[in-house]
Enzyme design. Structure first.
Site, PDB file in Angstrom:
ATOM      1  N   GLU A  45       0.803  -1.225   0.000  1.00  9.73           N
ATOM      2  CA  GLU A  45       0.000   0.000   0.000  1.00  9.73           C
ATOM      3  C   GLU A  45       0.840   1.281   0.000  1.00  9.73           C
ATOM      4  OE1 GLU A  45      -2.498   0.595   3.462  1.00  9.73           O
ATOM      5  OE2 GLU A  45      -3.644   2.174   2.493  1.00  9.73           O
ATOM      6  N   LYS A  73      -2.524  -1.836  -3.132  1.00  8.78           N
ATOM      7  CA  LYS A  73      -3.558  -0.938  -2.577  1.00  8.78           C
ATOM      8  C   LYS A  73      -3.049   0.483  -2.761  1.00  8.78           C
ATOM      9  CE  LYS A  73      -6.130   0.163   1.642  1.00  8.78           C
ATOM     10  NZ  LYS A  73      -6.895  -0.421   2.744  1.00  8.78           N
TER      11      LYS A  73
HETATM   12  P1  13P Z   1      -8.915   4.902   4.268  1.00 14.96           P
HETATM   13  O1  13P Z   1      -9.839   4.329   3.217  1.00 14.96           O
HETATM   14  O2  13P Z   1      -9.601   5.529   5.413  1.00 14.96           O
HETATM   15  O3  13P Z   1      -7.832   5.746   3.642  1.00 14.96           O
HETATM   16  O4  13P Z   1      -8.183   3.663   4.940  1.00 14.96           O
HETATM   17  C1  13P Z   1      -7.623   2.694   4.170  1.00 14.96           C
HETATM   18  C2  13P Z   1      -6.396   2.198   4.785  1.00 14.96           C
HETATM   19  O5  13P Z   1      -6.226   1.027   4.939  1.00 14.96           O
HETATM   20  C3  13P Z   1      -5.374   3.191   5.174  1.00 14.96           C
HETATM   21  O6  13P Z   1      -4.162   2.548   5.413  1.00 14.96           O
END
Ligand code: 13P
Length: 331
Positions: free
Chosen positions: A177, A219
């Site tokens: 991510e 992600k």
């Molecule tokens: P948000 O959709 O609130 O950004 O959270 C997703 C997430 O996993 C942040 O690390």
């Protein structure tokens, strides 16, 4: 590494019309959100809130996996069932946030690198025993005149590769991510360039380290103007730019891509995803892994009246359903 196991988990997580729900806020993030709404920041209150998220009836129609935080992984509902067993009984995959947050990147003012690589293999083994089939590791990038720097992107990419390999060795699907933060007044073009450059660096490190690309999920943040930008962008423009950027840099054989909501307005996040699915066909599975954009309504309602769990659960279910529709272009 059993590639077949990894591919099977990826396809369960990304089977349309579902997405992943992130409820993996760290203690400090969760407490900050509670404080803002006047909720006591105790372990029991966090447990109570997470119980409503985990036990929402029917959510398994729209959600394939929940990402949990360490504390939540070990908690149970009031009736004694562990959260993990509740999710598993609904056919929902259990994921775990395994990064340790971020720390300053030395000599680079305002830049961050992700912590938590020490001892990761042992922690993963424990999470696997508890029932986790996937994991998440997040890095953040602040957009500024000279940031993110190449060095910072490279350092975070090296950590992504080490993390992803450690997961795959245990047949745990790694979610990688990289989040380009929405904070700032940069325009969409700047976000495009930063996202593109960073994805280039991330995938070149992952490949060089021998990470099995079909067994990971990216992600990512969307290509979007900063939240203080002078010029806003339409859902179609965001969708077009995001997909163009991803098509340029994400390998076609990746397991799939999911989005974080990153502080976007809840409905905008849904509409942007929907717009992407109304465009040409996409080369990879593409869905949501929102935290705030799905939880916001439920959290606010529960904070106002914690005795009305049904109302909060209805709001959660509605947000999950809307995003499920968006993930197949039918919102
Ligand atoms: P948000 O959709 O609130 O950004 O959270 C997703 C997430 O996993 C942040 O690390």
């Amino acid at each position: 590494m059993n590639q077949e196991v990894l591919i099977k988990t990826v396809s369960r997580l990304l089977a349309p019309p579902k997405g992943i729900l992130a409820i993996d806020e760290s203690l400090s993030t969760c407490n900050k959100r509670f404080e803002k709404l006047g909720v006591p920041t105790t372990e029991e209150k966090r447990r109570e809130y997470r119980e409503l998220l985990v036990t929402t009836p029917g959510i398994e129609k729209y959600i394939s996996g929940y990402i949990l935080f360490d504390e939540t992984m070990r908690q149970s509902a009031l009736d004694g069932r562990s959260f993990i067993s509740i999710l598993k009984s609904k056919g929902i995959e259990v994921g775990i946030k395994v990064d340790g947050g971020t720390t300053d990147f030395p000599l680079h003012l305002g830049e961050k690198v992700t912590k938590g690589i020490e001892g990761l293999a042992d922690r993963l083994k424990e999470y696997k025993k508890l029932g986790a089939t996937f994991a998440k590791w997040r890095a953040i990038y602040t957009v500024g005149e000279n940031t993110p720097s190449h060095d910072c992107m490279k350092e975070n990419a090296i950590l992504f590769a080490q993390y992803a390999l450690a997961c795959q060795r245990l047949d745990i699907v790694p979610i990688v991510e990289p989040e380009v933060l929405i904070d700032g007044d940069h325009d969409m073009e700047k976000c495009y360039k930063v996202t593109l450059d960073n994805l280039q660096i991330v995938f070149s490190e992952l490949k060089e380290a021998g990470v099995f690309i079909p067994g990971i999920i990216l992600k990512t943040s969307m290509v979007i103007p900063g939240k203080d930008a002078k010029v806003s962008a339409s859902n179609i423009e965001i969708a077009r730019n995001t997909v163009k950027c991803l098509k340029e840099k994400v390998p076609k054989d990746i397991g799939g891509i999911v989005f974080l909501s990153g502080g976007q307005d809840d409905e905008e996040a849904t509409k942007n995803l929907n717009a992407m699915h109304q465009m040409d066909s996409l080369p990879w599975p593409l869905t949501f892994s929102y935290g705030r954009a799905i939880q916001n309504g439920a959290l606010e309602s529960w904070a106002k009246d914690s005795s009305d769990v049904a109302c909060a659960q209805e709001l959660l279910l509605k947000a999950a359903k809307d995003n499920s529709l968006a993930s197949v272009g039918q919102y």
